[in-house]
Motif scaffolding. Structure first.
Motif, short mmCIF file in Angstrom:
data_model
loop_
_atom_site.label_atom_id
_atom_site.label_comp_id
_atom_site.label_asym_id
_atom_site.label_seq_id
_atom_site.Cartn_x
_atom_site.Cartn_y
_atom_site.Cartn_z
N ALA A 50 0.83 -1.19 0.09
CA ALA A 50 0.01 0.03 0.06
C ALA A 50 0.90 1.38 -0.19
N ALA A 51 1.85 1.29 0.85
CA ALA A 51 2.76 2.46 0.75
C ALA A 51 3.46 2.54 -0.72
N LEU A 52 3.98 1.62 -1.06
CA LEU A 52 4.91 1.67 -2.43
C LEU A 52 3.65 2.25 -3.61
N ARG A 53 2.70 1.54 -3.66
CA ARG A 53 1.62 1.77 -4.46
C ARG A 53 1.23 3.60 -4.37
N ARG A 54 1.28 3.83 -3.11
CA ARG A 54 0.77 5.48 -3.04
C ARG A 54 1.97 6.28 -3.24
N GLU A 55 3.26 5.96 -2.82
CA GLU A 55 4.16 6.76 -2.69
C GLU A 55 5.41 6.78 -4.04
N VAL A 56 5.49 5.63 -4.78
CA VAL A 56 6.36 5.66 -5.75
C VAL A 56 5.83 6.37 -6.90
N PRO A 57 6.47 7.30 -7.68
CA PRO A 57 6.26 7.88 -9.04
C PRO A 57 6.20 6.96 -10.12
N TRP A 58 5.08 6.23 -10.17
CA TRP A 58 4.83 5.29 -11.17
C TRP A 58 4.78 6.08 -12.71
N HIS A 59 5.24 5.16 -13.58
CA HIS A 59 4.85 5.71 -15.05
C HIS A 59 4.71 4.70 -15.98
N ALA A 60 4.25 4.89 -17.07
CA ALA A 60 3.97 4.28 -18.12
C ALA A 60 5.05 4.32 -19.21
N GLU A 61 5.44 3.22 -20.04
CA GLU A 61 6.45 3.30 -20.77
C GLU A 61 5.85 2.90 -22.16
N ARG A 62 6.33 3.15 -23.31
CA ARG A 62 5.87 2.70 -24.68
C ARG A 62 7.35 2.14 -25.30
N ARG A 63 7.02 0.86 -26.18
CA ARG A 63 8.20 0.51 -26.64
C ARG A 63 8.17 -0.12 -28.09
N GLN A 64 9.16 -0.10 -28.81
CA GLN A 64 8.90 -0.35 -30.36
C GLN A 64 8.81 -1.95 -30.37
N MET A 65 7.79 -2.63 -31.00
CA MET A 65 7.37 -3.98 -31.19
C MET A 65 7.25 -3.97 -32.61
N TYR A 66 8.26 -4.67 -33.28
CA TYR A 66 7.99 -4.89 -34.80
C TYR A 66 7.79 -3.63 -35.45
N ASP A 67 6.71 -3.36 -36.17
CA ASP A 67 6.25 -2.09 -36.78
C ASP A 67 5.58 -1.20 -36.16
N SER A 68 5.09 -1.51 -34.81
CA SER A 68 4.41 -0.53 -33.94
C SER A 68 5.17 -0.19 -32.59
N VAL A 69 4.54 0.82 -31.99
CA VAL A 69 4.96 1.24 -30.61
C VAL A 69 3.73 0.86 -29.85
N VAL A 70 4.14 0.11 -28.80
CA VAL A 70 2.91 -0.35 -27.93
C VAL A 70 3.20 -0.01 -26.56
N ASP A 71 2.13 -0.17 -25.60
CA ASP A 71 2.29 0.44 -24.24
C ASP A 71 2.81 -1.01 -23.44
N VAL A 72 3.86 -0.56 -22.81
CA VAL A 72 4.24 -1.75 -21.74
C VAL A 72 3.32 -2.08 -20.86
N PRO A 73 2.94 -3.56 -20.64
CA PRO A 73 1.81 -3.74 -19.99
C PRO A 73 2.08 -3.92 -18.41
N ARG A 74 2.65 -2.93 -17.81
CA ARG A 74 2.92 -2.68 -16.53
C ARG A 74 3.43 -1.26 -16.15
N LEU A 75 3.47 -0.70 -14.95
CA LEU A 75 3.93 0.52 -14.44
C LEU A 75 5.43 0.26 -14.05
N LEU A 76 6.16 1.42 -14.24
CA LEU A 76 7.52 1.25 -13.58
C LEU A 76 8.00 2.15 -12.90
N SER A 77 9.01 2.05 -12.14
CA SER A 77 10.14 3.07 -11.63
C SER A 77 11.28 2.52 -11.24
#
Length: 208
Positions: A50-77
């Motif tokens: 609960a503390a990490l979910r609340r306090e961490v500055p989570w962000h989404a990323e997008r990455r090249q996948m073959y001929d497309s740019v797709v959302d990374v299916p998780r949040l990161l820090s």
């Protein structure tokens, strides 16, 4: 985002980083790879989630996948060497890991990558942590899981039967030896109801 259902087995009063020692069990793989497990390493893990979910500055990323740019299916820090970690319990975890594996590893864990899996649709594809020195050297990656359990799968890099390691609610998995070079791992999507999970990956210098 799915709600977390707490563990009925975690009766810790507050967040507690428990000893490793003889509570760690090792599974020997092939070609010098191994996996250590310590179930319930961190007590009060739902509070830590609960503390990490609340306090961490989570962000989404997008990455090249073959001929497309797709959302990374998780949040990161990511917390690099020298950066303070987002909770004092993670600082303690890193110290306990460093002490336990000091002889075998020969260097401290210095970075921490965090992933937030919001539900069963979030995942990470088959891969090894082979950026940097781990491409041709043995190393360790220690993963603390808090929140709902999800399966970590491992399989030989050249193909073969996969092994399943469930982890959540304060469990520890450590992949060591040649594991990053000779085996791949993933967290697959699941159609079963799955609450949110955070994994914290502790690594040594020069490994991603």
């Amino acid at each position: 985002m799915a709600a977390l259902q707490g563990s009925l087995l975690d009766l810790a009063d507050g967040i507690e980083v428990r000893p490793l020692g003889g509570a760690v069990s090792r599974t020997e793989l092939t070609r010098g790879a191994w996996v250590d497990q310590r179930p319930g390493w961190v007590g009060g893990a739902d509070d830590l989630f609960a503390a990490l979910r609340r306090e961490v500055p989570w962000h989404a990323e997008r990455r090249q996948m073959y001929d497309s740019v797709v959302d990374v299916p998780r949040l990161l820090s990511f917390y690099g060497e020298g950066e303070p970690l987002p909770h004092e319990a993670l600082e303690q975890c890193r110290q306990v890991l460093g002490d336990h594996y000091a002889v075998e590893l020969g260097e401290p864990f210095v970075t921490a990558g965090l992933c937030l899996y919001r539900d069963g649709a979030d995942s990470v594809a088959w891969h090894g942590d082979r950026i940097g020195r781990s491409r041709d050297q043995d190393t360790m990656v220690a993963i603390l899981s808090v929140g709902a359990p999800r399966d970590l799968l491992l399989r030989p890099r050249e193909g073969g039967r996969s092994l399943r390691f469930p982890a959540g609610h304060g469990d520890l998995l450590v992949m060591g030896g040649s594991c990053q070079r000779t085996w791949d791992h993933c967290v697959p999507k699941t159609a079963r109801p799955a609450g949110p999970r955070i994994s914290i990956q502790f690594r040594v210098r020069g490994v991603r």
